[in-house]
Motif scaffolding. Structure first.
Motif, PDB file in Angstrom:
ATOM      1  N   ASP A 271       0.834  -1.203   0.000  1.00 29.00           N
ATOM      2  CA  ASP A 271       0.000   0.000   0.000  1.00 29.00           C
ATOM      3  C   ASP A 271       0.865   1.248   0.000  1.00 29.00           C
ATOM      4  O   ASP A 271       0.616   2.207  -0.742  1.00 29.00           O
ATOM      5  CB  ASP A 271      -0.915  -0.002   1.226  1.00 29.00           C
ATOM      6  N   ALA A 272       1.879   1.253   0.858  1.00 29.64           N
ATOM      7  CA  ALA A 272       2.782   2.402   0.921  1.00 29.64           C
ATOM      8  C   ALA A 272       3.515   2.587  -0.402  1.00 29.64           C
ATOM      9  O   ALA A 272       3.699   3.711  -0.880  1.00 29.64           O
ATOM     10  CB  ALA A 272       3.789   2.213   2.055  1.00 29.64           C
ATOM     11  N   GLU A 273       3.927   1.493  -1.014  1.00 26.46           N
ATOM     12  CA  GLU A 273       4.639   1.574  -2.288  1.00 26.46           C
ATOM     13  C   GLU A 273       3.724   2.082  -3.399  1.00 26.46           C
ATOM     14  O   GLU A 273       4.162   2.802  -4.306  1.00 26.46           O
ATOM     15  CB  GLU A 273       5.211   0.207  -2.643  1.00 26.46           C
ATOM     16  N   ARG A 274       2.442   1.745  -3.317  1.00 31.47           N
ATOM     17  CA  ARG A 274       1.488   2.251  -4.318  1.00 31.47           C
ATOM     18  C   ARG A 274       1.303   3.753  -4.161  1.00 31.47           C
ATOM     19  O   ARG A 274       1.199   4.481  -5.157  1.00 31.47           O
ATOM     20  CB  ARG A 274       0.151   1.520  -4.193  1.00 31.47           C
ATOM     21  N   LEU A 275       1.257   4.233  -2.932  1.00 34.04           N
ATOM     22  CA  LEU A 275       1.170   5.672  -2.704  1.00 34.04           C
ATOM     23  C   LEU A 275       2.406   6.372  -3.246  1.00 34.04           C
ATOM     24  O   LEU A 275       2.318   7.426  -3.882  1.00 34.04           O
ATOM     25  CB  LEU A 275       1.006   5.970  -1.216  1.00 34.04           C
ATOM     26  N   LYS A 276       3.544   5.794  -2.982  1.00 30.23           N
ATOM     27  CA  LYS A 276       4.805   6.364  -3.464  1.00 30.23           C
ATOM     28  C   LYS A 276       4.833   6.418  -4.994  1.00 30.23           C
ATOM     29  O   LYS A 276       5.262   7.409  -5.604  1.00 30.23           O
ATOM     30  CB  LYS A 276       5.982   5.551  -2.924  1.00 30.23           C
ATOM     31  N   ALA A 277       4.369   5.373  -5.637  1.00 30.33           N
ATOM     32  CA  ALA A 277       4.356   5.333  -7.097  1.00 30.33           C
ATOM     33  C   ALA A 277       3.431   6.400  -7.678  1.00 30.33           C
ATOM     34  O   ALA A 277       3.673   6.910  -8.780  1.00 30.33           O
ATOM     35  CB  ALA A 277       3.924   3.949  -7.576  1.00 30.33           C
ATOM     36  N   ALA A 278       2.397   6.736  -6.924  1.00 32.34           N
ATOM     37  CA  ALA A 278       1.445   7.745  -7.395  1.00 32.34           C
ATOM     38  C   ALA A 278       1.967   9.159  -7.233  1.00 32.34           C
ATOM     39  O   ALA A 278       1.489  10.083  -7.900  1.00 32.34           O
ATOM     40  CB  ALA A 278       0.120   7.600  -6.640  1.00 32.34           C
ATOM     41  N   ASN A 279       2.927   9.349  -6.339  1.00 30.90           N
ATOM     42  CA  ASN A 279       3.476  10.677  -6.070  1.00 30.90           C
ATOM     43  C   ASN A 279       4.996  10.543  -6.036  1.00 30.90           C
ATOM     44  O   ASN A 279       5.593  10.275  -4.996  1.00 30.90           O
ATOM     45  CB  ASN A 279       2.932  11.215  -4.748  1.00 30.90           C
ATOM     46  N   ALA A 280       5.608  10.736  -7.177  1.00 30.24           N
ATOM     47  CA  ALA A 280       7.045  10.452  -7.328  1.00 30.24           C
ATOM     48  C   ALA A 280       7.912  11.286  -6.398  1.00 30.24           C
ATOM     49  O   ALA A 280       8.996  10.857  -6.003  1.00 30.24           O
ATOM     50  CB  ALA A 280       7.472  10.679  -8.774  1.00 30.24           C
ATOM     51  N   ALA A 281       7.440  12.474  -6.024  1.00 25.66           N
ATOM     52  CA  ALA A 281       8.236  13.346  -5.161  1.00 25.66           C
ATOM     53  C   ALA A 281       8.130  12.975  -3.692  1.00 25.66           C
ATOM     54  O   ALA A 281       8.878  13.494  -2.860  1.00 25.66           O
ATOM     55  CB  ALA A 281       7.802  14.803  -5.353  1.00 25.66           C
ATOM     56  N   ALA A 282       7.210  12.083  -3.345  1.00 23.48           N
ATOM     57  CA  ALA A 282       7.009  11.700  -1.951  1.00 23.48           C
ATOM     58  C   ALA A 282       8.213  10.918  -1.428  1.00 23.48           C
ATOM     59  O   ALA A 282       8.903  10.220  -2.178  1.00 23.48           O
ATOM     60  CB  ALA A 282       5.751  10.859  -1.806  1.00 23.48           C
ATOM     61  N   ARG A 283       8.428  11.014  -0.113  1.00 26.84           N
ATOM     62  CA  ARG A 283       9.470  10.222   0.540  1.00 26.84           C
ATOM     63  C   ARG A 283       8.817   9.022   1.210  1.00 26.84           C
ATOM     64  O   ARG A 283       7.824   9.169   1.943  1.00 26.84           O
ATOM     65  CB  ARG A 283      10.206  11.058   1.588  1.00 26.84           C
TER      66      ARG A 283
END
Length: 330
Positions: A271-283
Motif C-alpha cells: 500500500d505504501a509503495e502504491r502511494l509512493k508510485a502515485a506521487n514520485a516526489a514523496a518520501r
C-alpha cells in the motif's frame, strides 16, 4: 478497519482554542474545539488537544493528527478495547523536538462517543464529513500566527481523510501513517484473508464488498457480515469506497512523507509503495519492526502483534517522531 458511522446537524463553523496551560516535559497543552457543520441540523462539538513546545520565540510548525477508523480518539485509544496512547506519545515526542501537534476526538469517539450516538444518525453518515471536520481544524491552525506552517498527518483511515483535507486547504505538507494505498474494499478483502476467513466466508465478503464499491447495498446472510455491514453502515462505506488513495495523493502538490511498518497486519508495505508510485516526489520511510499502531513488535504472529494494541507503556517505534519532525522542519 470497518467504518463506524456517525452523522450530523448544523452549527457555526467555529474552532475555539481554550488555554489550559498544563506544562510538563517542556510543553504546554491547550484545549481545542470544533462545532461540526455537516450534515445540516446536527449539533456536535469535537474536542481535542493542542500540544505546544515550551519556550518558542518564533512561529513553529504544527501537525494536525487525524485518527483512523472506528471510535478511535485523540490518544489512539477506543471504547472497543484499543489502549495504546500512540498519538499522545507522538504529540509529546514532537513537542520536545519543537513541533506543535493538534489532535482531536473524531465523531463517535472519546468525549463525544455517547453524545454522537444520540445526535448523529448512522445511515446519514458520509466519508466526506470526516474531511469537513479536518478542514475545520486546519483552517483554525492556519489562522494562528504562532505557527509557521500547517502539516496534516493521517493514520490508517485518517490518511485518506488527511490527504483530501490537506489538498483542499493547501496545507504545507502531508504525512501518511500506515495509510492504505488502495480502495478500502480491496484492503478489507485482504484483511479477511490475512485473518484466516474460511473460503466460503471470504467469498461472501468479496461479493458484498464488490457490490458496495459499485454503489449497491447488500443483504448478507452471514451473521458476521450482517453486523459489520449493517444497512445503517452501508451508505457511509459506499461513500468511502468511491476514493482511490493513490489517485488522490497524485493530485497533491506539496511535500509528502509516507510512513509504513513491515509488521503491520492491517495495511501492507505494498500500500505504501502504491502511494509512493502515485506521487514520485514523496518520501517513503519503512520501519522493519513497526506495526499498525506505530510500535515495534518482536514476532510476526497475530497474537503477539495485537497484544501491543493494549499496552500503553510500550514506546513508539524509535526514530518515528524524529523523522516526522525533520520532515516538517525542512
Amino acid at each position: 478497519m470497518f467504518l463506524s458511522s456517525f452523522p450530523l446537524r448544523r452549527s457555526a463553523p467555529i474552532l475555539l482554542l481554550l488555554l489550559s496551560c498544563l506544562s510538563a516535559l517542556g510543553q504546554t497543552e491547550e484545549s481545542i474545539r470544533y462545532a461540526i457543520t455537516q450534515p445540516a441540523n446536527a449539533s456536535l462539538t469535537l474536542e481535542g488537544t493542542l500540544t505546544l513546545p515550551d519556550g518558542a520565540t518564533k512561529p513553529v510548525p504544527v501537525v494536525l493528527l487525524i485518527a483512523g477508523s472506528g471510535p478511535t480518539d485523540r490518544d489512539c485509544n477506543s471504547a472497543t478495547g484499543l489502549k495504546s496512547d500512540a498519538f499522545k506519545m507522538l504529540a509529546d515526542s514532537l513537542a520536545q523536538q519543537g513541533v506543535a501537534v493538534a489532535r482531536y476526538d473524531k465523531r463517535g469517539s472519546g468525549k463525544n462517543l455517547f453524545l454522537a450516538a444520540n445526535v448523529l444518525k448512522p445511515q446519514e453518515h458520509r466519508f466526506d464529513f470526516y474531511v469537513s471536520d479536518a478542514i475545520g481544524f486546519i483552517r483554525q491552525l492556519q489562522a494562528d500566527k504562532r505557527f509557521s506552517g500547517v502539516f496534516v498527518a493521517g493514520h490508517s483511515e485518517g490518511s485518506l481523510v488527511g490527504m483530501l483535507a490537506a489538498r483542499q486547504t493547501n496545507a504545507n505538507g502531508f504525512i501518511s501513517l500506515a495509510g492504505a494505498g488502495r480502495n478500502i474494499a480491496d484492503v478489507m478483502k485482504e484483511q479477511g484473508r490475512r485473518l484466516g476467513n474460511p473460503a466460503d466466508v471470504q467469498a461472501d465478503v468479496d461479493a458484498a464488498l464488490d457490490s458496495l464499491k459499485q454503489g449497491y447495498p447488500v443483504h448478507p446472510r452471514n451473521p458476521l457480515l450482517k453486523s459489520q455491514l449493517s444497512p445503517a453502515a452501508q451508505p457511509g462505506l459506499i461513500s468511502w469506497m468511491k476514493y482511490d488513495p493513490a489517485t488522490e495523493l497524485s493530485a497533491y502538490p506539496k511535500p509528502v512523507l509516507i510512513v509504513q511498518g513491515r509488521k503491520d497486519l492491517q495495511v501492507s508495505v505494498a500500500d505504501a509503495e502504491r502511494l509512493k508510485a502515485a506521487n514520485a516526489a514523496a518520501r517513503l520511510l519503512l520501519f522493519d519492526d513497526m506495526n499498525h499502531i506505530l510500535k515495534n513488535v518482536a514476532r510476526t504472529s497475530q497474537t503477539d502483534n495485537f497484544k501491543t494494541y493494549n499496552n500503553p507503556t510500550l514506546p513508539l517505534t524509535p526514530g518515528l517522531a524524529t523523522a516526522i519532525a525533520q520532515f516538517v522542519k525542512q
